[in-house]
Design an enzyme around this catalytic site. Structure first.
Site, mmCIF file in Angstrom:
data_model
loop_
_atom_site.group_PDB
_atom_site.id
_atom_site.type_symbol
_atom_site.label_atom_id
_atom_site.label_comp_id
_atom_site.label_asym_id
_atom_site.label_seq_id
_atom_site.Cartn_x
_atom_site.Cartn_y
_atom_site.Cartn_z
ATOM 1 N N SER A 107 19.965 7.129 -52.921
ATOM 2 C CA SER A 107 18.781 6.772 -52.042
ATOM 3 C C SER A 107 17.498 7.504 -52.737
ATOM 4 O O SER A 107 17.671 8.550 -53.617
ATOM 5 C CB SER A 107 19.017 7.518 -50.792
ATOM 6 O OG SER A 107 17.819 7.434 -50.218
ATOM 7 N N TYR A 121 20.824 15.021 -45.801
ATOM 8 C CA TYR A 121 20.871 13.726 -46.514
ATOM 9 C C TYR A 121 20.132 13.755 -47.835
ATOM 10 O O TYR A 121 20.615 13.431 -48.790
ATOM 11 C CB TYR A 121 20.076 12.881 -45.653
ATOM 12 C CG TYR A 121 19.983 11.374 -46.005
ATOM 13 C CD1 TYR A 121 21.014 10.459 -45.837
ATOM 14 C CD2 TYR A 121 19.004 10.958 -46.802
ATOM 15 C CE1 TYR A 121 20.743 9.078 -46.307
ATOM 16 C CE2 TYR A 121 18.769 9.667 -47.385
ATOM 17 C CZ TYR A 121 19.983 8.679 -47.160
ATOM 18 O OH TYR A 121 19.734 7.512 -47.404
#
Length: 232
Positions: A107, A121
């Site tokens: 990501s 995350y």
């Protein structure tokens, strides 16, 4: 390109399912592995990171990680997102053909702060970048390449009902993106297609943004565009 064998971790839903479509269309024999219990003979039911039973007689050309942890616990996030990748690579590294590639879907949160995402995350995505470099260096002598694909917010099967053409969030993203559109799961699949092919045979240890050029735009430029939108 025909007769290549691919295993996609997390390939039964979301972006992983689109990657599978792309690779099947080009002629790959594609296996998938996920928590889903499917009747497909080429699917393995696993529960990362502890229950990983994959047929070790299968020889692989390509290994793709597209799974994602959906909870809120730090330890579980690290175990599923990072530790499981490490376990699987070590479990499967001797099963590759000479022409081999590992691709990890990460990501842009591994490089930038995305405020709507959690601290874990961001930390796990940054850790994946480290794994990519580590395995590119340590598996290169086996002819195994390792790279990652870093999508921005994209349209995928689970959110396409939200990102309609009339959606204001979509319009905002398209305005600040150099290519003036949102990406979709097929764009990610095409990047994986390239990295899982002989065309990328001298590329390893790299992370590729799939974001329409958004990552090259300065924050002040984006702020000015947003302010322009607020003018009466």
């Amino acid at each position: 390109m025909l007769n290549k064998t691919t295993l996609i971790i997390g390939g039964s839903k979301g972006i992983g399912s689109i990657i599978k479509q792309v690779l099947v269309e080009r002629g790959d024999l594609v296996y998938t592995a996920s928590r889903s219990d499917l009747s497909d003979a080429n699917h393995f039911k696993i529960d990362l990171p502890n229950q990983i039973e994959i047929d070790d007689t299968i020889k692989l050309n390509y290994l793709i990680f597209s799974h994602r942890y959906r909870g809120h616990e730090w330890d579980e996030d690290f175990s599923i997102t990072v530790k499981a990748v490490d376990i699987l690579i070590n479990q499967l590294k001797d099963l590759f053909f000479d022409e081999a590639s590992i691709v990890i879907l990460g990501s842009n949160a591994g490089q930038f702060v995305i405020e709507e995402q959690s601290a874990s995350y961001h930390a796990t995505r940054a850790a994946l970048d480290g794994l990519v470099k580590y395995y590119a260096a340590t598996l290169g002598h086996k002819g195994i390449r390792c790279n990652s694909v870093l999508p921005t917010t994209i349209i995928k099967p689970e959110n396409e009902h939200f990102f309609t053409k009339e959606n204001e969030v979509r319009k905002m993203i398209e305005r600040i993106t150099p290519l003036r559109r949102m990406g979709n799961a097929k764009d990610v699949g095409n990047a994986v297609d390239f990295l899982c092919s002989e065309k990328s045979s001298f590329i390893t240890g790299q992370s590729f943004f799939v974001d329409g050029g958004l990552s090259i735009i300065g924050q002040e430029s984006i702020a000015r565009q947003m302010n322009y939108l607020k003018l009466p």
